[in-house]
Design a protein around this motif. Structure first.
Motif, mmCIF file in Angstrom:
data_model
loop_
_atom_site.group_PDB
_atom_site.id
_atom_site.type_symbol
_atom_site.label_atom_id
_atom_site.label_comp_id
_atom_site.label_asym_id
_atom_site.label_seq_id
_atom_site.Cartn_x
_atom_site.Cartn_y
_atom_site.Cartn_z
ATOM 1 N N TRP A 19 0.825 -1.208 0.000
ATOM 2 C CA TRP A 19 0.000 0.000 0.000
ATOM 3 C C TRP A 19 0.857 1.256 0.000
ATOM 4 O O TRP A 19 0.547 2.236 -0.655
ATOM 5 N N LEU A 20 1.980 1.221 0.739
ATOM 6 C CA LEU A 20 2.854 2.384 0.809
ATOM 7 C C LEU A 20 3.619 2.566 -0.499
ATOM 8 O O LEU A 20 3.762 3.685 -0.991
ATOM 9 N N VAL A 23 1.452 4.242 -3.049
ATOM 10 C CA VAL A 23 1.289 5.683 -2.845
ATOM 11 C C VAL A 23 2.566 6.433 -3.221
ATOM 12 O O VAL A 23 2.529 7.404 -3.973
ATOM 13 N N LEU A 30 -4.523 8.206 -1.301
ATOM 14 C CA LEU A 30 -4.901 7.531 -0.072
ATOM 15 C C LEU A 30 -5.708 8.523 0.752
ATOM 16 O O LEU A 30 -5.339 9.698 0.848
ATOM 17 N N GLU A 31 -6.798 8.064 1.337
ATOM 18 C CA GLU A 31 -7.674 8.970 2.090
ATOM 19 C C GLU A 31 -6.946 9.633 3.251
ATOM 20 O O GLU A 31 -7.070 10.827 3.475
ATOM 21 N N ARG A 32 -6.199 8.860 3.997
ATOM 22 C CA ARG A 32 -5.474 9.406 5.150
ATOM 23 C C ARG A 32 -4.020 9.638 4.762
ATOM 24 O O ARG A 32 -3.164 8.775 4.938
ATOM 25 N N ASP A 33 -3.769 10.806 4.237
ATOM 26 C CA ASP A 33 -2.454 11.195 3.736
ATOM 27 C C ASP A 33 -2.308 12.689 4.010
ATOM 28 O O ASP A 33 -3.019 13.503 3.437
ATOM 29 N N LEU A 96 0.859 8.760 6.517
ATOM 30 C CA LEU A 96 -0.105 8.021 5.715
ATOM 31 C C LEU A 96 -0.630 6.867 6.560
ATOM 32 O O LEU A 96 0.148 6.194 7.246
ATOM 33 N N ASP A 98 -3.061 3.387 6.475
ATOM 34 C CA ASP A 98 -3.893 2.375 5.857
ATOM 35 C C ASP A 98 -4.744 1.788 6.978
ATOM 36 O O ASP A 98 -4.763 2.314 8.080
ATOM 37 N N ARG A 99 -5.395 0.706 6.751
ATOM 38 C CA ARG A 99 -6.293 0.147 7.777
ATOM 39 C C ARG A 99 -5.600 -0.128 9.107
ATOM 40 O O ARG A 99 -6.086 0.272 10.153
ATOM 41 N N GLU A 101 -1.951 0.081 9.536
ATOM 42 C CA GLU A 101 -0.575 0.560 9.573
ATOM 43 C C GLU A 101 -0.499 2.068 9.333
ATOM 44 O O GLU A 101 -1.318 2.635 8.617
#
Length: 157
Positions: A19-20, A23, A30-33, A96, A98-99, A101
């Motif tokens: 995922w990282l 990005v 990514l939503e949380r960035d 950043l 993810d779910r 991490e």
């Protein structure tokens, strides 16, 4: 553009989590960035570290990840300090999530790889990357081209 054959390096021999990598390398949103850019005049000032710690606290608080704040602040402090001391100054700090991490990514002005120091008991410096390694699941760096690098650390949230 960085490829895994030419760019990423890690102290643990691992690539960034998928995922990282998506990005950072592919530019996938990514939503949380959230990114904090250091101003040119302040990239070598010790106050950058306290600003980075506040940024981590506020960002993770807004994401509901308060449990990860202390470790993330320590990691960000060490990475920003290393960028100031060895990387020609910090460019930015990026968080950043993810779910499960959280990644802390600091960019600096040098493509040189970070080096884990061998500090003796009386040394004033040289333990920062060992601390980062102890607090996170994995850490490493990418050289996306040009005279800069991204140092990343991933921890559980």
């Amino acid at each position: 553009m960085t490829t895994f054959d030419a760019g990423p390096q890690t102290t643990s021999g691992l690539r960034p989590p998928g995922w990282l990598a998506a990005v950072l390398i592919e530019g996938r949103p990514l939503e949380r960035d959230h990114r904090f850019g250091f101003h040119e005049l302040s990239t070598f000032e010790p106050g950058c570290v306290s600003v980075a710690r506040r940024f981590v606290d506020q960002t993770l608080g807004s994401w509901g990840a308060e449990r990860a704040v202390f470790d993330a602040q320590l990691i960000a402090s060490e990475l920003v300090t290393n960028a100031m001391r060895h990387g020609g100054g910090a460019i930015d700090l990026r968080l950043l999530m993810d779910r499960t991490e959280l990644a802390c990514v600091v960019s600096d002005h040098s493509p040189a790889a970070p080096i884990t120091g061998e500090a003796d008991v009386f040394a004033e410096y040289g333990r920062g990357l060992r601390l980062v390694g102890a607090l996170c699941r994995a850490w490493g760096w990418l050289t996306p081209g040009g005279a800069r690098k991204l140092v990343w650390a991933v921890l559980a949230v």
